[in-house]
Design an enzyme around this catalytic site. Structure first.
Site, PDB file in Angstrom:
ATOM      1  CG  HIS A 200      36.135  77.605  18.100  1.00  0.00           C
ATOM      2  ND1 HIS A 200      35.133  77.888  17.190  1.00  0.00           N
ATOM      3  CD2 HIS A 200      35.661  77.993  19.322  1.00  0.00           C
ATOM      4  CE1 HIS A 200      34.106  78.415  17.831  1.00  0.00           C
ATOM      5  NE2 HIS A 200      34.393  78.490  19.111  1.00  0.00           N
ATOM      6  CB  ALA A 241      30.735  76.425  26.226  1.00  0.00           C
ATOM      7  CG  HIS A 242      33.620  78.857  22.916  1.00  0.00           C
ATOM      8  ND1 HIS A 242      33.300  79.133  21.619  1.00  0.00           N
ATOM      9  CD2 HIS A 242      32.731  79.550  23.651  1.00  0.00           C
ATOM     10  CE1 HIS A 242      32.287  79.973  21.562  1.00  0.00           C
ATOM     11  NE2 HIS A 242      31.922  80.242  22.794  1.00  0.00           N
ATOM     12  CG  ASN A 243      37.154  81.466  25.004  1.00  0.00           C
ATOM     13  OD1 ASN A 243      36.545  81.249  23.958  1.00  0.00           O
ATOM     14  ND2 ASN A 243      38.386  81.919  25.031  1.00  0.00           N
TER      15      ASN A 243
END
Length: 329
Positions: A200, A241-243
């Site tokens: 990431h 979470a991511h994004n």
């Protein structure tokens, strides 16, 4: 801090009914008020306490009509709940010391840039090329990674961890032990049954006037950014979470979990323990009741949803009546 009813009326644009010189120095719930405290009455089910409370001052609405004798001084305002929130903020601001020194064994570098009157608590670390805005307070045992940007008037409480390269706006409050910028949960299954980690390299962007609760985690993206927009309020023990992208002025209660790449609209309300699956879009002004699970896109704004999986709450309640009756047969 000691304030008289007269001073409070001026601050809150209220009307005193009783002794304008009575003074208070603390807050109390209306059912446990005592001499020298101020309480508020906003929920009708607590009306009985207006007459029995020993608080010196009680905030009430301008429309309130007592049905019994009231011993306390009443301070009539447009909205008691908003008034007490405003007063709590005012007192908290006055109590905060204007400390701006560098604490014992705190660490920073020649490339670190501090604005005016920044406080850095003991054993805290601010990395290379990090930028900290005016009047920001970084309390004890906080880590701020390299190249991170933090705006003006922010508060980072003890134990906060900000990974390198994150961007935080003005007037942001991050409570103890929150983690901003940890890797998202991204892994690729391999032919031999193992999992290969996806690196990431993105970041987290937190805009102005955001508050993030204790022990909440906001993951950075694989590429691009996880974005928390202006005015968002996130409670303790939440997972972003991511994004993920969270729209302006959305609020999220404790233990919510938002899976990767989901976009939540503006002015949404997520009650406690709501779970939202990944790669979804949630419309503006959506309210999701506690313990609900969202597994598909929410396209219609202004809906109230409940259940697992969540459906419109009126539909759920009609169905629940049938479930309950069938269980009794």
């Amino acid at each position: 801090m000691e304030l008289s009813a007269k001073q409070l009326a001026k601050t809150l644009n209220g009307i005193v009914e009783g002794d304008e010189n009575v003074k208070v120095s603390d807050f109390a719930r209306i059912e446990s008020g005592k001499d020298g405290t101020i309480s508020f009455f906003a929920n009708p089910k607590y009306e009985k306490y207006v007459y029995s409370s020993k608080a010196s001052i009680i905030l009430v609405s301008k429309e309130f009509k007592p049905r019994e004798k009231v011993n306390a001084t009443l301070l009539r305002v447009d909205d008691p709940y908003a008034a007490i929130a405003s007063l709590l903020k005012y007192v908290a601001t006055q109590k905060r010391t204007d400390k701006w020194h560098r604490g014992f064994r705190s660490s920073w570098f020649l490339t670190t840039k501090f604005g005016k009157k920044v406080y850095l608590g003991s054993h805290s670390y601010v990395g290379h090329h990090a930028k900290i805005g005016d009047y920001t307070k970084i309390f004890e045992n906080v880590y701020v990674g390299d190249n991170t940007i933090i705006g003006k008037n922010c508060i980072l409480y003890p134990g906060v961890r900000i990974y390198p390269g994150m961007e935080i706006g003005d007037n942001v409050i991050i409570h103890a032990n929150a983690v901003i910028g940890s890797d998202g949960f991204g892994n690729v299954p391999m032919p031999d049954g193992t999992w290969e980690k996806i690196e990431h390299l993105g970041k987290v962007i937190i805009e102005d006037n955001v508050e993030i609760g204790a022990n909440t985690c906001v993951d950075r993206s694989e590429m691009g950014a996880t974005i928390i927009h202006k005015g968002v309020k996130i409670d303790n023990l939440c997972q972003i979470a991511h994004n993920v992208e969270i729209g302006e002025n959305t609020v999220m209660a404790a233990q919510c979990g938002i899976a990767g790449s989901t976009k939540i609209g503006k002015n949404c309300i997520l009650a406690g323990q709501v779970g939202i699956a990944g790669h979804l879009t949630i419309a503006d002004n959506t309210t999701i009741a506690a313990k609900s699970a969202i597994i598909g896109n929410i396209k219609k704004s202004d809906d109230v949803l409940f259940g697992i999986p969540a459906i419109p709450i009126k539909t759920f309640m009609r169905a629940y009546v049938k479930f309950k009756k069938s269980g009794q047969n």
